[in-house]
Scaffold this active site. Structure first.
Site, PDB file in Angstrom:
ATOM      1  N   SER A 251       0.838  -1.195   0.000  1.00  0.00           N
ATOM      2  CA  SER A 251       0.000   0.000   0.000  1.00  0.00           C
ATOM      3  C   SER A 251       0.871   1.242   0.000  1.00  0.00           C
ATOM      4  CB  SER A 251      -0.869   0.008   1.250  1.00  0.00           C
ATOM      5  OG  SER A 251      -0.018   0.080   2.386  1.00  0.00           O
ATOM      6  N   LYS A 252       0.282   2.280  -0.564  1.00  0.00           N
ATOM      7  CA  LYS A 252       0.954   3.568  -0.686  1.00  0.00           C
ATOM      8  C   LYS A 252       1.468   4.080   0.646  1.00  0.00           C
ATOM      9  CE  LYS A 252      -1.188   6.250  -4.262  1.00  0.00           C
ATOM     10  NZ  LYS A 252      -2.259   7.162  -4.519  1.00  0.00           N
ATOM     11  N   ARG A 253       0.714   3.801   1.695  1.00  0.00           N
ATOM     12  CA  ARG A 253       1.093   4.334   2.999  1.00  0.00           C
ATOM     13  C   ARG A 253       2.427   3.756   3.475  1.00  0.00           C
ATOM     14  NH1 ARG A 253      -1.662   2.861   7.297  1.00  0.00           N
ATOM     15  NH2 ARG A 253      -2.888   1.445   6.023  1.00  0.00           N
ATOM     16  N   LYS A 254       2.695   2.505   3.095  1.00  0.00           N
ATOM     17  CA  LYS A 254       3.885   1.846   3.634  1.00  0.00           C
ATOM     18  C   LYS A 254       5.013   1.678   2.628  1.00  0.00           C
ATOM     19  CE  LYS A 254       1.210  -0.311   7.162  1.00  0.00           C
ATOM     20  NZ  LYS A 254       0.382  -1.421   7.514  1.00  0.00           N
ATOM     21  N   ASN A 255       4.695   1.778   1.370  1.00  0.00           N
ATOM     22  CA  ASN A 255       5.715   1.634   0.323  1.00  0.00           C
ATOM     23  C   ASN A 255       5.277   2.476  -0.864  1.00  0.00           C
ATOM     24  OD1 ASN A 255       7.941  -0.314   0.746  1.00  0.00           O
ATOM     25  ND2 ASN A 255       6.290  -1.707   1.244  1.00  0.00           N
TER      26      ASN A 255
END
Ligand code: GLU
Length: 481
Positions: A251-255
Site C-alpha cells: 500500500s501507498k502508505r507503507k511503500n
C-alpha cells in the site's frame, strides 16, 4: 498450443508496481514460448477510468522493457483492446446466456436492493441477491425489458460445486451456495468485470490467466461462465500479492507503489525488473542478481512460490547499485543525463569524473549529490569529522593536516602510491592513526566523511584548490585551550 498471456489493468490510477509485476511474469512466459502477450484495458468503470492513466501505464511498462504484442497502442488482430470499445460484443453473449437459462434479467430497483441488504444485515444473514427475478417467465422478462431498466445476472446453480485447477495451488473447490447471482451486464449496458473478462480472454485466445491472488474468489464465477458458454477455460495461476513488511497487501502508505516514483528516484529499469522477478520466484543457482534474458530463459509460472513476498526496499537499493556498476561509464553517464539527474554537469565532464563515484552509487541522483564538491559546493561536515576522530589529539591533527597539505603540493603529479605512503608517514610521525589524518583530508577536500577515493579526488580538483580547502578546515578546527 500457443502460449497467450495477458494483463488487464484498469486505468484508474498511477501505474502500479503490482501491474508491472504481473505484466513481467506474463510477458516473460509469452517470450519464453514464442507466444503473444496482450495488454487489455479494463475500463468498464467509466467514472474512474482515465486515458492519461492508460498512457502512463503503457509508458511505465515500456520503461521497464515490457512491450505488449497487442495493446490499444499497437493494435492487433483481436482488438479493440479497450473494453469500453467492445460494448456490443458483450451483449451478444449475455443474450446467449439468457436464452440458454444461464442468466436472467433482474428488474429490482436500487431501493429494493438497499432494503434487502438492510434486512439481511438485521437478520444477520449473508448478503447477496435473493433471486427474486429468477422466477419471471422468459416471455414476461423480454416484454418488461422493452420498458424497464434491468441488469443481467448469472443464474448460479446453488446446489452445485465449482472446481478449477490453479497451477500454483492445485484444485480449488467452491460450493456454489456461497456464490452470489453476480451482475454480468449493468443497466447502462456496460458489462461487469466478470463478463467482459471472460469474453475477452476467450475471444483473444488467452491460454493462461496469471493474475494476483486477490482474484481467486472471482475465478469460480468465471469458470461457471466458460461452462455456460461452452468454452474451454484457460489455465489459471494466481500469483502472490506484493506485501509490505508487515505482510499486509502493498500500500501507498507503507511503500511507494507508483512506477513513476521509482523512475523519479533514479532506479534503473533493469533493477526494477530483477527486483520484481524475485518476488515469488528465484533462480535455482541462488543468484539474486540476474539480467532479463536469464529470467526469460528460466522463468516458469509453476515455479512461483505462493508465500507472500515482502517488498524489501533495501534489496532494491542493493540491486540498483549492482546494475549501476554493470554499466560502462559512458552508458551510465547517458542514463544520468537522459533521466534528468545531471544537474550542472555536461555529459563529457560526467564521463571524466564518474569513475570516482560509480562504485558507491545506489541511485542515479547520487552522482550529482556526491560530486558537488568538485564544483566548489562544500560545507565541511565538522560534526561528522569530530565523531570520527574523537580519540585523536586535535593539535596533532591540525599539525599533520598542515604538513600533509605541504607534501601534497610538493609531490603533485607523483604516483598515488608514493603520495599515499608520504601521508602515512606524516600521520605516524604525529602519533596519529592513519585513518584519522585521511578522515581530516577527506572532510577538508570533499566536505563529507564518506566520499570517493581521496587522491583521485584531489587530482580532479587540482592541488591548489585542495590545499586551500585543507587550510580552510585547519582554521575551523577549534584549538584546545
Ligand atoms: N482489471 C483487473 C485488474 O485491474 C484484471 C484482473 C484480471 O487479471 O483478471 O487487476
Amino acid at each position: 498450443m500457443e502460449v497467450v498471456t495477458r494483463v488487464a489493468p484498469s486505468p484508474t490510477g498511477e501505474p502500479h508496481v503490482g501491474t508491472a509485476y504481473v505484466s513481467l511474469f506474463n510477458w516473460a512466459w509469452a517470450r519464453r514460448n514464442g507466444g503473444r502477450f496482450i495488454l487489455r484495458i479494463e475500463d468498464t468503470d467509466q467514472a474512474r477510468s482515465k486515458r492519461e492513466h492508460e498512457t502512463a501505464i503503457l509508458e511505465a511498462l515500456a520503461w521497464l522493457g515490457i512491450v505488449p504484442d497487442e495493446s490499444p497502442l499497437s493494435g492487433g488482430e483481436y482488438g479493440p483492446y479497450r473494453q469500453s470499445e467492445r460494448k456490443s460484443i458483450y451483449s451478444e453473449y449475455t443474450d446467449r446466456l439468457i436464452a440458454s437459462g444461464h442468466a436472467y434479467r433482474c428488474f429490482c430497483t436500487p431501493e429494493r436492493l438497499t432494503e434487502l441488504r438492510a434486512f439481511q444485515r438485521a437478520a444477520k444473514r449473508p448478503s447477496g441477491y435473493d433471486g427474486a427475478c429468477r422466477a419471471i417467465a422468459p416471455e414476461d422478462s423480454a416484454k418488461r425489458a422493452e420498458a424497464e431498466a434491468f441488469v443481467v445476472r448469472l443464474a448460479v446453480d446453488k446446489s452445485a460445486t465449482t472446481r478449477f485447477n490453479d497451477l500454483l495451488r492445485g484444485e480449488i473447490v467452491i460450493e456454489n451456495e456461497n456464490i452470489d447471482d453476480q451482475v454480468l451486464l449493468k443497466s447502462d449496458g456496460m458489462p461487469t468485470y466478470h463478463m467482459a473478462n471472460i469474453v475477452d480472454d476467450h475471444l483473444m485466445g488467452v491460454t493462461i490467466v496469471m493474475r494476483a491472488e486477490e482474484w481467486i474468489p472471482s475465478s469460480p464465477k468465471h469458470v461457471m461462465l466458460y461452462e455456460a458458454l461452452g468454452w474451454d477455460p484457460p489455465a489459471f495461476a494466481h500469483v502472490p500479492l506484493l506485501r509490505n513488511k508487515d505482510k499486509s497487501k502493498i500500500s501507498k502508505r507503507k511503500n511507494p507503489t507508483s512506477l513513476e516514483w521509482y523512475r523519479e528516484q533514479g532506479y534503473l529499469p533493469e533493477a526494477m525488473v530483477n527486483f520484481l522477478a524475485l518476488q515469488g520466484w528465484s533462480l535455482k543457482e541462488d543468484n539474486e542478481e540476474f539480467d532479463v534474458e536469464t529470467f526469460v530463459d528460466k522463468f516458469n509460472p509453476s515455479d512461483i512460490s505462493v508465500g507472500g513476498p515482502v517488498f524489501d526496499m533495501q534489496k532494491l537499493d542493493w540491486l540498483n547499485g549492482e546494475k549501476i556498476r554493470k554499466l560502462d561509464v559512458g552508458a551510465l553517464a547517458d542514463r544520468i543525463v537522459s533521466e534528468g539527474f545531471a544537474g550542472d554537469w555536461s555529459h563529457a565532464d560526467i564521463v571524466r569524473v564518474l569513475p570516482l563515484f560509480q562504485e558507491r552509487m545506489k541511485r542515479l541522483p547520487d552522482f550529482a549529490e556526491s560530486a558537488g564538491y568538485l564544483l566548489g559546493r562544500i560545507e565541511p561536515d565538522m560534526e561528522g569529522l569530530s565523531k570520527k576522530v574523537k580519540k585523536a589529539d586535535p593539535e596533532a591533527l591540525r599539525a599533520a593536516l598542515v604538513k600533509a597539505s605541504e607534501t601534497l603540493k610538493e609531490m603533485a603529479g607523483q604516483p598515488e602510491e608514493a603520495r599515499e605512503s608520504a601521508l602515512r608517514a606524516i600521520a605516524e610521525e604525529a602519533g596519529l592513526k592513519v585513518g584519522n589524518l585521511f578522515m581530516g583530508l577527506r572532510v577538508a577536500v570533499t566536505g563529507a566523511t564518506a566520499s570517493p577515493p581521496l587522491l583521485p579526488s584531489i587530482d580532479e580538483l587540482g592541488v591548489e584548490e585542495s590545499v586551500a580547502r585543507i587550510a580552510n578546515l585547519v582554521e575551523r578546527l577549534v584549538p584546545t585551550a
